[in-house]
Design a protein around this motif. Structure first.
Motif, PDB file in Angstrom:
ATOM      1  N   THR A 183       0.817  -1.205   0.000  1.00  0.00           N
ATOM      2  CA  THR A 183       0.000   0.000   0.000  1.00  0.00           C
ATOM      3  C   THR A 183       0.857   1.264   0.000  1.00  0.00           C
ATOM      4  OG1 THR A 183      -1.731  -1.182   1.164  1.00  0.00           O
ATOM      5  CG2 THR A 183      -1.850   1.212   1.253  1.00  0.00           C
ATOM      6  N   THR A 184       0.441   2.237  -0.803  1.00  0.00           N
ATOM      7  CA  THR A 184       1.109   3.538  -0.839  1.00  0.00           C
ATOM      8  C   THR A 184       0.141   4.570  -0.290  1.00  0.00           C
ATOM      9  OG1 THR A 184       2.382   2.919  -2.785  1.00  0.00           O
ATOM     10  CG2 THR A 184       2.122   5.283  -2.389  1.00  0.00           C
ATOM     11  N   ARG A 185       0.693   5.478   0.532  1.00  0.00           N
ATOM     12  CA  ARG A 185      -0.130   6.591   0.995  1.00  0.00           C
ATOM     13  C   ARG A 185       0.534   7.878   0.566  1.00  0.00           C
ATOM     14  NH1 ARG A 185      -2.893   7.813   5.975  1.00  0.00           N
ATOM     15  NH2 ARG A 185      -0.897   8.610   6.710  1.00  0.00           N
ATOM     16  N   ILE A 186      -0.213   8.729  -0.154  1.00  0.00           N
ATOM     17  CA  ILE A 186       0.325  10.037  -0.554  1.00  0.00           C
ATOM     18  C   ILE A 186      -0.304  11.071   0.368  1.00  0.00           C
ATOM     19  CG2 ILE A 186       0.651  11.672  -2.444  1.00  0.00           C
ATOM     20  CD1 ILE A 186       0.082   9.371  -4.393  1.00  0.00           C
ATOM     21  N   VAL A 187       0.527  11.698   1.169  1.00  0.00           N
ATOM     22  CA  VAL A 187       0.041  12.692   2.133  1.00  0.00           C
ATOM     23  C   VAL A 187       0.406  14.081   1.609  1.00  0.00           C
ATOM     24  CG1 VAL A 187       0.209  13.484   4.531  1.00  0.00           C
ATOM     25  CG2 VAL A 187       0.352  11.037   4.009  1.00  0.00           C
ATOM     26  N   GLY A 188      -0.566  14.996   1.657  1.00  0.00           N
ATOM     27  CA  GLY A 188      -0.328  16.316   1.069  1.00  0.00           C
ATOM     28  C   GLY A 188      -0.546  16.276  -0.439  1.00  0.00           C
ATOM     29  N   ALA A 189      -1.382  15.326  -0.871  1.00  0.00           N
ATOM     30  CA  ALA A 189      -1.654  15.155  -2.302  1.00  0.00           C
ATOM     31  C   ALA A 189      -2.420  16.352  -2.855  1.00  0.00           C
ATOM     32  CB  ALA A 189      -2.487  13.892  -2.507  1.00  0.00           C
ATOM     33  N   ALA A 190      -2.271  16.597  -4.153  1.00  0.00           N
ATOM     34  CA  ALA A 190      -3.090  17.611  -4.814  1.00  0.00           C
ATOM     35  C   ALA A 190      -4.526  17.099  -4.882  1.00  0.00           C
ATOM     36  CB  ALA A 190      -2.546  17.890  -6.204  1.00  0.00           C
ATOM     37  N   ARG A 191      -5.485  18.020  -4.890  1.00  0.00           N
ATOM     38  CA  ARG A 191      -6.904  17.628  -4.797  1.00  0.00           C
ATOM     39  C   ARG A 191      -7.701  18.012  -6.030  1.00  0.00           C
ATOM     40  NH1 ARG A 191      -8.342  20.936   0.317  1.00  0.00           N
ATOM     41  NH2 ARG A 191     -10.393  20.115  -0.156  1.00  0.00           N
ATOM     42  N   GLU A 192      -7.025  18.346  -7.111  1.00  0.00           N
ATOM     43  CA  GLU A 192      -7.694  18.820  -8.322  1.00  0.00           C
ATOM     44  C   GLU A 192      -8.685  17.788  -8.881  1.00  0.00           C
ATOM     45  OE1 GLU A 192      -5.037  20.087  -7.305  1.00  0.00           O
ATOM     46  OE2 GLU A 192      -4.878  22.116  -8.090  1.00  0.00           O
ATOM     47  N   PRO A 193      -9.769  18.247  -9.497  1.00  0.00           N
ATOM     48  CA  PRO A 193     -10.754  17.320 -10.071  1.00  0.00           C
ATOM     49  C   PRO A 193     -10.145  16.363 -11.101  1.00  0.00           C
ATOM     50  CG  PRO A 193     -11.593  19.583 -10.103  1.00  0.00           C
ATOM     51  CD  PRO A 193     -10.177  19.654  -9.631  1.00  0.00           C
ATOM     52  N   GLU A 194      -9.042  16.777 -11.735  1.00  0.00           N
ATOM     53  CA  GLU A 194      -8.410  15.904 -12.732  1.00  0.00           C
ATOM     54  C   GLU A 194      -7.790  14.679 -12.054  1.00  0.00           C
ATOM     55  OE1 GLU A 194      -7.982  19.254 -12.556  1.00  0.00           O
ATOM     56  OE2 GLU A 194      -9.274  19.738 -14.264  1.00  0.00           O
ATOM     57  N   ILE A 195      -7.427  14.830 -10.780  1.00  0.00           N
ATOM     58  CA  ILE A 195      -6.882  13.690 -10.034  1.00  0.00           C
ATOM     59  C   ILE A 195      -8.005  12.709  -9.710  1.00  0.00           C
ATOM     60  CG2 ILE A 195      -5.913  13.100  -7.764  1.00  0.00           C
ATOM     61  CD1 ILE A 195      -4.115  15.619  -8.261  1.00  0.00           C
ATOM     62  N   VAL A 196      -9.166  13.253  -9.389  1.00  0.00           N
ATOM     63  CA  VAL A 196     -10.328  12.396  -9.137  1.00  0.00           C
ATOM     64  C   VAL A 196     -10.689  11.640 -10.423  1.00  0.00           C
ATOM     65  CG1 VAL A 196     -12.752  12.382  -8.442  1.00  0.00           C
ATOM     66  CG2 VAL A 196     -11.159  14.016  -7.391  1.00  0.00           C
ATOM     67  N   ASP A 197     -10.600  12.345 -11.559  1.00  0.00           N
ATOM     68  CA  ASP A 197     -10.934  11.704 -12.834  1.00  0.00           C
ATOM     69  C   ASP A 197      -9.974  10.556 -13.128  1.00  0.00           C
ATOM     70  OD1 ASP A 197     -12.972  11.978 -14.818  1.00  0.00           O
ATOM     71  OD2 ASP A 197     -11.422  12.506 -16.278  1.00  0.00           O
ATOM     72  N   LEU A 198      -8.685  10.795 -12.870  1.00  0.00           N
ATOM     73  CA  LEU A 198      -7.682   9.734 -13.086  1.00  0.00           C
ATOM     74  C   LEU A 198      -7.986   8.546 -12.168  1.00  0.00           C
ATOM     75  CD1 LEU A 198      -5.018   8.615 -14.222  1.00  0.00           C
ATOM     76  CD2 LEU A 198      -3.807   9.939 -12.469  1.00  0.00           C
ATOM     77  N   ALA A 199      -8.324   8.830 -10.900  1.00  0.00           N
ATOM     78  CA  ALA A 199      -8.639   7.738  -9.964  1.00  0.00           C
ATOM     79  C   ALA A 199      -9.849   6.935 -10.454  1.00  0.00           C
ATOM     80  CB  ALA A 199      -8.894   8.298  -8.572  1.00  0.00           C
ATOM     81  N   LEU A 200     -10.815   7.639 -11.061  1.00  0.00           N
ATOM     82  CA  LEU A 200     -12.003   6.937 -11.574  1.00  0.00           C
ATOM     83  C   LEU A 200     -11.612   5.941 -12.666  1.00  0.00           C
ATOM     84  CD1 LEU A 200     -14.689   9.782 -11.823  1.00  0.00           C
ATOM     85  CD2 LEU A 200     -14.751   7.730 -10.363  1.00  0.00           C
TER      86      LEU A 200
END
Ligand code: UD1
Length: 421
Positions: A183-200
């Motif tokens: 498992t990887t945890r990214i702390v202080g990650a950017a929150r841009e909607p494009e990141i949500v789109d990539l996660a989708l």
């Protein structure tokens, strides 16, 4: 080289449909490298940056085909990685090319990616991308201007903390982590909607990701990812730009395919400046609330703060507002290249370090100006639409990197705009 000729003074009126987001499309194309099964994307905008990204993945072994049936539907299939490199000529033109680093390393065990080097809006390092991959076990060397990364036995999950949010680094590491062990945890990650789109997209490929859109993202690595289909998020920067085009010309536009909340803090700032935004079924309507624009201070911030990619356009809007506006850029150094060009058109602006004081004038005047980067160029287009007389904008290849069919879309809502070779 093409130029744009714009005769200002016509209030825009009609409907503009927002395209798929450039900044979502680029990482989504890179993500297709993570699997040997086909990925189908819908709403891929026709832009120079997208063409560059497609060319890059094609060199790596992806077959990329426009399949039709829906606008911008592209099928990407990478049965094997034939190359593991992003060469200088592509990275130099488009920094987002570094987004292939994570996927190549995670799937292929090695990658060679040119360093982006300086660019028009400041030095823009990639140290956060590299440190994160090192934490995941990659060995990284810098050789002849290239990043040479190796992880012959695969990447391993890690805890990664960013001192400041980076969109690209969050995306690169999120993609790499999908094929890491653990498992990887990214702390202080950017929150841009494009990141949500990539996660989708990654999740429809089978990835296990939690927290995209917040500042802590957890990714549980998998042995492999599969094929998927995904429709790209609308371009919030394009939506904001057209909203400001309506406001600066004193016109009224219906913006389609653009949920109002995507604008983040720009929404409140526009309202404060005297712009009316009314939600519609699949977008919003925009115009001045009572005829006058008011000067409003703005400071750029990571999402959901005011987007740096809308700073230049907002400054153009403020050049004709009543009163003064202090515009502060905190994300990139040297992102005021539009200032001298706007001043050529009669704008009153004084720059002190990262802040620009804009004093509104009654009217801008058309002049020959030069586009310097993507968002700076479009701010000149906005200024030209409102200016008295004709403006000639040179070096418009920057606009073709990020605004799909710009002169067609603006022409259709009444702008007098023409592209000349
Ligand atoms: C992305 C967007 C770009 C937008 C920017 C900020 C894409 C393709 N591009 O760019 O349009 O202007 O987000 O919203 O999505 N930084 C470091 N080290 C790093 C990485 C970044 O110091 O390793 C710094 C940058 O110099 C900058 C800040 O972090 O000052 C934010 O940059 P970042 O979010 O990474 O921007 P990009 O992903 O390049």
């Amino acid at each position: 080289m093409d130029r744009l000729l714009i005769t200002g003074g016509t209030p825009l009126s009609g409907t503009v449909r927002v395209s798929g987001a450039k900044n979502a499309a680029l990482p989504l194309i890179a993500a297709s490298l993570l699997t040997d099964e086909p990925i189908e994307l819908e709403g891929v905008p026709e832009l120079a940056d997208v063409t560059s990204m497609l060319r890059l993945v094609q060199r790596i072994g992806t077959s990329a085909t426009y399949v039709g049936g829906a606008p911008g539907r592209v099928r990407l299939h990478t049965p094997t990685l034939l190359a593991r490199e992003a060469p200088y000529d592509l990275v130099r033109k488009m920094r987002a090319s570094v987004l292939v680093l994570g996927p190549l390393l995670a799937r292929g065990g090695e990658a060679r990616v040119s360093l982006p080097g300086g660019c028009a809006i400041g030095p823009r390092p990639i140290d956060l991308h590299l440190k994160g991959l090192e934490r995941m076990g990659a060995a990284i060397d810098l050789v002849d201007g290239y990043v040479a990364a190796r992880a012959p036995h695969g990447l391993v999950g890690a805890e990664i903390e960013f001192p400041q949010p980076s969109v690209g680094a969050t995306e690169n590491l999120m993609m790499a982590a999908c094929l890491a062990r653990g498992t990887t945890r990214i702390v202080g990650a950017a929150r841009e909607p494009e990141i949500v789109d990539l996660a989708l997209l990654l999740r429809s490929m089978g990835a296990r990701i939690e927290g995209a859109g917040t500042s802590v993202i957890a990714i549980e690595g998998m042995a492999r990812l599969g094929g998927a289909a995904h429709s790209i998020l609308p371009d919030r920067i394009e939506a904001g730009t057209y909203a400001m085009a309506a406001a600066i010309t004193g016109g009224r536009l219906r913006i389609e395919n653009a949920p109002l909340e995507l604008l983040g803090a720009a929404r409140e700032k526009l309202v404060e400046a005297g712009v009316e935004l009314v939600e519609t079924e699949n977008g919003f309507e925009v115009g001045r609330a009572n005829g006058v624009l008011e000067g409003v201070d703005v400071m750029t911030r990571p999402y959901p703060g005011f987007a740096t990619d809308l700073q230049a356009q907002f400054m153009a809007l403020m050049t004709v507002a009543r009163g003064a506006a202090m515009i502060t850029e905190t994300i990139f150094e040297n992102r005021f290249m539009h200032v001298p060009e706007l001043m050529r058109m009669g704008a009153k602006i004084t720059v002190h370090g990262g802040s620009a004081m804009v004093r509104g004038v009654e009217r801008l005047k058309g002049a020959p100006v030069m586009a310097t980067d993507l968002r700076a160029s479009v701010s000149l287009v906005l200024a030209a639409l409102a200016a008295e007389g004709r403006t000639e904008i040179n070096r418009i290849y920057h606009l073709d990197r990020g605004y799909e069919h710009l002169e067609k879309k603006l022409g259709a809502v009444g702008a007098r705009i023409e592209r000349v070779p």
